[in-house]
Write a protein that holds these residues in place. Structure first.
Motif, PDB file in Angstrom:
ATOM      1  N   ARG A  99       0.824  -1.210   0.000  1.00  0.00           N
ATOM      2  CA  ARG A  99       0.000   0.000   0.000  1.00  0.00           C
ATOM      3  C   ARG A  99       0.855   1.256   0.000  1.00  0.00           C
ATOM      4  N   ARG A 100       2.110   1.119   0.378  1.00  0.00           N
ATOM      5  CA  ARG A 100       2.942   2.313   0.482  1.00  0.00           C
ATOM      6  C   ARG A 100       3.335   2.865  -0.891  1.00  0.00           C
ATOM      7  N   LEU A 101       3.277   2.022  -1.905  1.00  0.00           N
ATOM      8  CA  LEU A 101       3.631   2.467  -3.256  1.00  0.00           C
ATOM      9  C   LEU A 101       2.369   2.884  -4.002  1.00  0.00           C
ATOM     10  N   LEU A 150       9.242   3.208   0.735  1.00  0.00           N
ATOM     11  CA  LEU A 150       9.205   1.903   1.407  1.00  0.00           C
ATOM     12  C   LEU A 150      10.004   1.872   2.710  1.00  0.00           C
ATOM     13  N   ALA A 151      10.955   2.790   2.853  1.00  0.00           N
ATOM     14  CA  ALA A 151      11.888   2.701   3.983  1.00  0.00           C
ATOM     15  C   ALA A 151      11.179   2.786   5.338  1.00  0.00           C
ATOM     16  N   GLU A 152      11.496   1.852   6.192  1.00  0.00           N
ATOM     17  CA  GLU A 152      11.044   1.890   7.594  1.00  0.00           C
ATOM     18  C   GLU A 152      11.981   2.838   8.345  1.00  0.00           C
ATOM     19  N   PRO A 153      11.565   3.289   9.548  1.00  0.00           N
ATOM     20  CA  PRO A 153      12.475   4.122  10.329  1.00  0.00           C
ATOM     21  C   PRO A 153      13.827   3.400  10.489  1.00  0.00           C
ATOM     22  N   GLY A 154      14.904   4.130  10.244  1.00  0.00           N
ATOM     23  CA  GLY A 154      16.233   3.554  10.417  1.00  0.00           C
ATOM     24  C   GLY A 154      16.762   2.832   9.196  1.00  0.00           C
ATOM     25  N   GLN A 155      15.893   2.671   8.177  1.00  0.00           N
ATOM     26  CA  GLN A 155      16.326   1.990   6.949  1.00  0.00           C
ATOM     27  C   GLN A 155      16.784   3.023   5.924  1.00  0.00           C
ATOM     28  N   SER A 156      17.886   2.759   5.245  1.00  0.00           N
ATOM     29  CA  SER A 156      18.281   3.647   4.153  1.00  0.00           C
ATOM     30  C   SER A 156      17.429   3.329   2.928  1.00  0.00           C
TER      31      SER A 156
END
Lengths: 507, 507
Positions: A99-101, A150-156
């Motif tokens: 859903r994020r895209l 798509l990046a979660e917190p802390g993800q590049s």
């Protein structure tokens, strides 16, 4: 309570129906690459697009979120590694990712992929990188956009792209493990090239009848445990493995009359993928407990059977009578083994031996991170590529076609995909080492044609868990250690010690 | 105006998507019968059921009625034989038919079919009609119910069932034409059995390599015009033809080492079906202008190539060198021709020659009408069957397995299906006669391997019209006459005159 049971049944049915549709789309694609008459392409593309679109719509249906919300706090789901717990947890994760895209971005990527592959194909044919550069720029920008969303917190951004193929992998961990691997491989390679004993593999380039190769491939796949009651082996130009149902796994290989290893190791590789699919819990086909963990874990199964098993001396002690009889040959097990383990640094990843293969991947892993972060421009890419190949692998691409243009991946938007190949090699060696320790002497079993203990160990420690554990958890549980380069390095060193007369500990 | 154009585009897109889904279900079924590994059946059944169910839901969506109502009176549709006119007219007809059957009845029939086939299979294996009788009673009652719901004003229940396979056919017309055919066939048969010249067909029962049969079958299919760019020929236990897209038609045949005609005429038959599919307007695939008229017209195309072309002396003058070379044989064209036209009254429809085949059908046509109307009970059926076989074909079934239990059709609910086989034979001969008159001497063209003029004539007079005309209209337009038994009778009499030395006008 009964409400929860009913809601879960409805969710499970929805996911099952999605799998029915998605697997029908898989059949359309398998058939396209094996059976379809030449002029069928256009309509076939429309069929695949329609069924895939319907499956995507089902995966992103808001009804899923409503069911999941209703099931929140259900006691039957409290264990995250139970069938129900894993289904709810991972369905929510998948749903939220999908859903994020925004649809517009998904369509833009799909259409850039078609364009990109066209440009790449022409560029490679004409050996003209410039024909691909604009399409690559466009694709990088779209992928960067997707990664940011798509990046979660802390993800590049790059990590978020990687996560699509290798969920929960951390770039930092991979960088560290890959660096250790790289250093050891470079060292090993210099010892091999310096060895006075070299391998002559003309034996492999004689004429081998395709019929004979077909028989041998089928016999080897059956011998290691690929179940032909629940699968088939066919022929195609670009080998792959696809699962069309819980008891219908199709593997494909390619036969070249003057290059025997292609079909043998292609078959063992795809059979390894296939046995993983055949070992997943059937009742949960297409749902998290019946799905594979990650591309790296999938690849570990193919590489394990292809390399750790198929390239061992014990394996050829077992199958030399068969291969000699099939082709009226007289080579010894040691000769077959040496030929199949010849090392020769080369330009092309897909033709690389095991000593250099991962170096090809490490080059790509570094370059694609720099492309996504913007540190490297597409204008600089061909120079950066050639510089790395020269310094890391010791070969200098004479042309873009044999260099930066050799892989289809980036043109298809597959950034973050390459590292999964090396993860596969690492995990394969680590699992093999643990299985060997647990099962006693695997070599002796192979010499007697007994591959069932190894397969059963993999079923128990890998296949049967589906997606319930992350790759890291699975590796830790199965081997007692986190992912490490040591088992792969030890395994390669031991094998090449046999073939190239090296010392079996680093020189 | 623009509104109509947009509405029509939406309707057309909906029907196109339905065809995408339905053709994917066809691929699942083709694959099941040719490629699928043994244990794949259960999941495959679920895939087919799901996709077929979705396609059915799309065909019966009320949105179709709304679109059709909006398009009512659109000038572009005023010609009922135009693409748009036919699409609207026939989509409404199909929609109303489909909507007339309640979902509950459709499901009851589907489930009775599964049960019925199981009982039939067991009954036939055990040669025990009683094991099938209850299931048959149940199926007849369901079909009667369906027929009553489907019947248009003036249509009998049986006619409504027949209409599903042969739209707009009238029982009265068929009864009259079939009766004439029956009388002439019985007369012809008695002349043949009384002829002093009889045919020895041991030539056909020698051992013929499957590889050779495969090559020959493919060569013959290609020679008569089956397009392998847009189709394939495969192997299965029960040959059929299926269309998976406008340029993807799959035909299947069966190879028996000791019965050569099976593969040859099976291939010509299925290639005839396939060339019809390949001749339908591609842009309208799955919509009325791109669909076949009826099962009878479809069968006319297979029978025409199988019998009128493939069993002619001219055909074997052309292909005797090929068949002799393939199997190292030395028979003459006249010998092959005689063997392929041997007449021998027998018990089993699917093994029957052309002189008796339609008699098998006529028996079934009479019996199934009586079963649906209730004039004949299932208890009386085996006796009625045996009595007709004895009086019409001159053979008396020694057992139910070789008699009333030989066909799968009734167990699968296919009442009204059998007559389409004989319609096919009649139409084939009538079309052939007209083509021969229009194109000059077809025999001479066949002797030279030239089948294109005949195929082009069929394209122009049959294939290209899709479903725009009814079978009766199509026959009248193509041949200038209504359906008649005369061309078939004349054709058989002429062929058997060559083989059995009969007088070529009735004795």
């Amino acid at each position: 309570m009964t409400d929860h049971v009913q809601t879960f049944a409805a969710l499970r049915n929805h996911l099952h129906q999605t799998a029915l549709l998605a697997s029908a789309a898989e059949l359309l694609q398998w058939d396209e690459r094996t059976m379809m008459p030449p002029d069928g392409s256009e309509f076939r593309a429309a069929q695949v697009a329609y069924l895939s679109g319907r499956a995507h719509a089902m995966r992103t249906s808001e009804q899923i979120e409503r069911w999941l919300d209703e099931l929140d706090g259900w006691s039957a789901a409290s264990d995250p590694a139970s069938d129900i717990g894993a289904t709810l947890r991972l369905t929510r994760k998948d749903y939220e990712k999908q859903r994020r895209l925004p649809g517009q971005l998904v369509e833009a990527i799909a259409s850039a992929t078609v364009r990109g592959q066209g440009c790449w194909d022409a560029a490679r044919r004409n050996d003209d990188y410039a024909q691909f550069q604009t399409a690559l720029d466009e694709m990088i920008s779209l992928q960067r956009n997707a990664g940011e969303l798509l990046a979660e917190p802390g993800q590049s951004t790059y990590e978020a792209l990687l996560d699509q193929y290798e969920p929960d992998a951390r770039v930092e961990d991979l960088t560290r493990v890959f660096a250790g691997l790289r250093d050891e491989l470079v060292k090993l390679l210099s010892e091999i090239t310096a060895s006075p004993r070299q391998v002559d593999d003309r034996l492999l380039k004689q004429t081998y009848s395709v019929d004979g190769q077909r028989q041998l491939s089928k016999a080897l796949a059956a011998a290691i445990g690929f179940d032909f009651q629940r699968g088939r082996l066919d022929e195609t130009s670009h080998p792959f493995c696809t699962s069309l149902g819980p008891s219908d796994c199709r593997i494909l290989t390619r036969y070249e009359e003057n290059w025997l290893p292609g079909s043998i190791f292609g078959t063992l590789h795809e059979a390894g993928h296939g046995m993983y699919e055949q070992g997943l819990p059937q009742d949960w086909y297409g749902l998290p407990p019946g799905s594979f963990v990650s591309l790296g874990i999938h690849e570990s199964q193919s590489r394990l059977w292809e390399n750790l098993v198929g390239r061992s001396l014990a394996f050829w002690k077992c199958f030399t009578p068969l291969i000699n009889e099939t082709f009226s040959e007289t080579a010894t097990p040691a000769q077959w083994h040496a030929c199949f383990n010849r090392v020769q640094p080369s330009l092309i990843r897909v033709e690389a031996d095991e000593a250099t293969y991962n170096l090809h991947i490490i080059v790509r892993f570094e370059l694609e991170q720099a492309l996504i972060s913007g540190e490297l421009s597409t204008a600089e890419l061909p120079f950066a590529w050639n510089e790395r190949y020269t310094s890391v692998i010791g070969v200098s691409p004479p042309s873009a076609a044999n260099g930066v243009l050799q892989d289809v991946h980036w043109s298809a938007g597959l950034f973050g995909y390459f590292p999964t190949y090396t993860i596969g090699n690492l995990v394969a060696a680590q699992l093999y080492q643990a299985a060997d320790a647990a099962l006693g002497n695997l070599d002796r079993q192979f010499e007697q044609g007994d591959f069932a203990p190894l397969l059963n160990w993999l079923r128990e420690h890998v296949h049967t868990h589906g997606r319930k554990y992350t790759a890291d958890e699975l590796i830790q549980n199965a081997t007692g250690k986190p992912l490490s380069a040591e088992p792969l390095i030890a395994s390669l060193r031991q094998r090449y010690a046999q073939v190239y007369d090296l010392e079996s500990s680093p020189g």
